[in-house]
Design a protein around this motif. Sequence first.
Motif, short mmCIF file in Angstrom:
data_model
loop_
_atom_site.label_atom_id
_atom_site.label_comp_id
_atom_site.label_asym_id
_atom_site.label_seq_id
_atom_site.Cartn_x
_atom_site.Cartn_y
_atom_site.Cartn_z
N LEU A 48 32.31 11.28 -26.35
CA LEU A 48 30.87 11.53 -26.26
C LEU A 48 30.13 10.85 -27.40
O LEU A 48 29.05 10.31 -27.22
CB LEU A 48 30.61 13.04 -26.27
N HIS A 49 30.73 10.82 -28.57
CA HIS A 49 30.12 10.16 -29.73
C HIS A 49 29.91 8.67 -29.45
O HIS A 49 28.87 8.09 -29.80
CB HIS A 49 30.98 10.36 -30.97
N ASP A 50 30.90 8.02 -28.81
CA ASP A 50 30.77 6.61 -28.47
C ASP A 50 29.61 6.37 -27.51
O ASP A 50 28.85 5.41 -27.66
CB ASP A 50 32.07 6.09 -27.84
N LEU A 51 29.45 7.26 -26.54
CA LEU A 51 28.35 7.14 -25.58
C LEU A 51 27.01 7.33 -26.29
O LEU A 51 26.04 6.62 -26.00
CB LEU A 51 28.51 8.16 -24.45
N GLU A 52 26.93 8.29 -27.22
CA GLU A 52 25.69 8.51 -27.96
C GLU A 52 25.31 7.26 -28.76
O GLU A 52 24.15 6.85 -28.76
CB GLU A 52 25.85 9.70 -28.91
N GLU A 53 26.28 6.67 -29.45
CA GLU A 53 26.00 5.45 -30.21
C GLU A 53 25.52 4.33 -29.30
O GLU A 53 24.58 3.60 -29.63
CB GLU A 53 27.26 4.99 -30.95
N TYR A 54 26.17 4.18 -28.16
CA TYR A 54 25.80 3.14 -27.19
C TYR A 54 24.36 3.34 -26.72
O TYR A 54 23.58 2.39 -26.67
CB TYR A 54 26.77 3.19 -26.00
N MET A 55 24.01 4.58 -26.38
CA MET A 55 22.67 4.85 -25.88
C MET A 55 21.61 4.65 -26.97
O MET A 55 20.52 4.14 -26.69
CB MET A 55 22.58 6.28 -25.31
N ARG A 56 21.91 5.02 -28.20
CA ARG A 56 20.96 4.79 -29.30
C ARG A 56 20.75 3.30 -29.52
O ARG A 56 19.62 2.83 -29.68
CB ARG A 56 21.45 5.46 -30.58
N GLN A 93 25.79 19.39 -32.05
CA GLN A 93 26.80 19.07 -33.04
C GLN A 93 27.37 17.71 -32.67
O GLN A 93 27.84 17.51 -31.55
CB GLN A 93 27.90 20.12 -33.03
N THR A 94 27.31 16.74 -33.56
CA THR A 94 27.86 15.42 -33.27
C THR A 94 29.21 15.27 -33.94
O THR A 94 29.52 15.96 -34.91
CB THR A 94 26.92 14.31 -33.78
N ALA A 95 29.99 14.35 -33.42
CA ALA A 95 31.32 14.12 -33.99
C ALA A 95 31.22 13.44 -35.35
O ALA A 95 32.09 13.61 -36.19
CB ALA A 95 32.13 13.25 -33.03
N ALA A 96 30.15 12.68 -35.57
CA ALA A 96 30.01 11.94 -36.82
C ALA A 96 29.60 12.84 -37.98
O ALA A 96 29.83 12.51 -39.13
CB ALA A 96 28.99 10.83 -36.66
N SER A 97 28.98 13.98 -37.69
CA SER A 97 28.46 14.84 -38.75
C SER A 97 28.75 16.29 -38.44
O SER A 97 28.78 16.71 -37.29
CB SER A 97 26.95 14.62 -38.86
N SER A 98 28.95 17.07 -39.49
CA SER A 98 29.18 18.50 -39.29
C SER A 98 27.85 19.25 -39.25
O SER A 98 27.81 20.43 -38.92
CB SER A 98 30.05 19.06 -40.41
N ILE A 99 26.75 18.57 -39.55
CA ILE A 99 25.43 19.18 -39.54
C ILE A 99 24.80 18.93 -38.16
O ILE A 99 24.75 17.78 -37.70
CB ILE A 99 24.53 18.57 -40.64
N PRO A 100 24.32 19.98 -37.48
CA PRO A 100 23.68 19.77 -36.18
C PRO A 100 22.43 18.88 -36.32
O PRO A 100 21.69 18.99 -37.29
CB PRO A 100 23.28 21.17 -35.73
N GLU A 101 22.23 18.01 -35.35
CA GLU A 101 21.08 17.10 -35.34
C GLU A 101 20.26 17.35 -34.09
O GLU A 101 20.80 17.69 -33.03
CB GLU A 101 21.56 15.65 -35.34
#
Length: 124
Positions: A48-56, A93-101
């Motif tokens: 899911l993190h890869d998809l988020e990066e792609y979409m951004r 909650q993203t895989a790249a960060s432990s802080i919710p964004e």
Amino acid sequence: PLSGIIQPVLLVARHCVKVCHQLIEALQYIEEMLKKQLIAAIGKELTLHDLEEYMRFHGRRFFRSQYLPKPFCFAVRRSAWHSPEGTLAIEQQTAASSIPEPILTVVAKATQAQNMHFSLSASS
């Protein structure tokens, strides 16, 4: 007389069940084969993190600057002259960060502000 009708119906029903099981197995095989080919072509299993990066990344290319998705985080205040009472946000909650964004959303802004009035109490 009734048993003569039931025998062929049962035979056809059993055959249909076998055909359905074979179809499920064939579709699972095709799905697994396509998954393996996709992982081999990309070099890793996508998350899911890869998809988020792609979409951004591609969102910056597809949208004009005024239409770029923005974080869903808004100040809640009594009026424009008051300080914020709090914030309204939808976070993930993203895989790249432990802080919710805050999630990214497409935002439309009105030219004239429309105040909303409703009462809040401990029971509501």
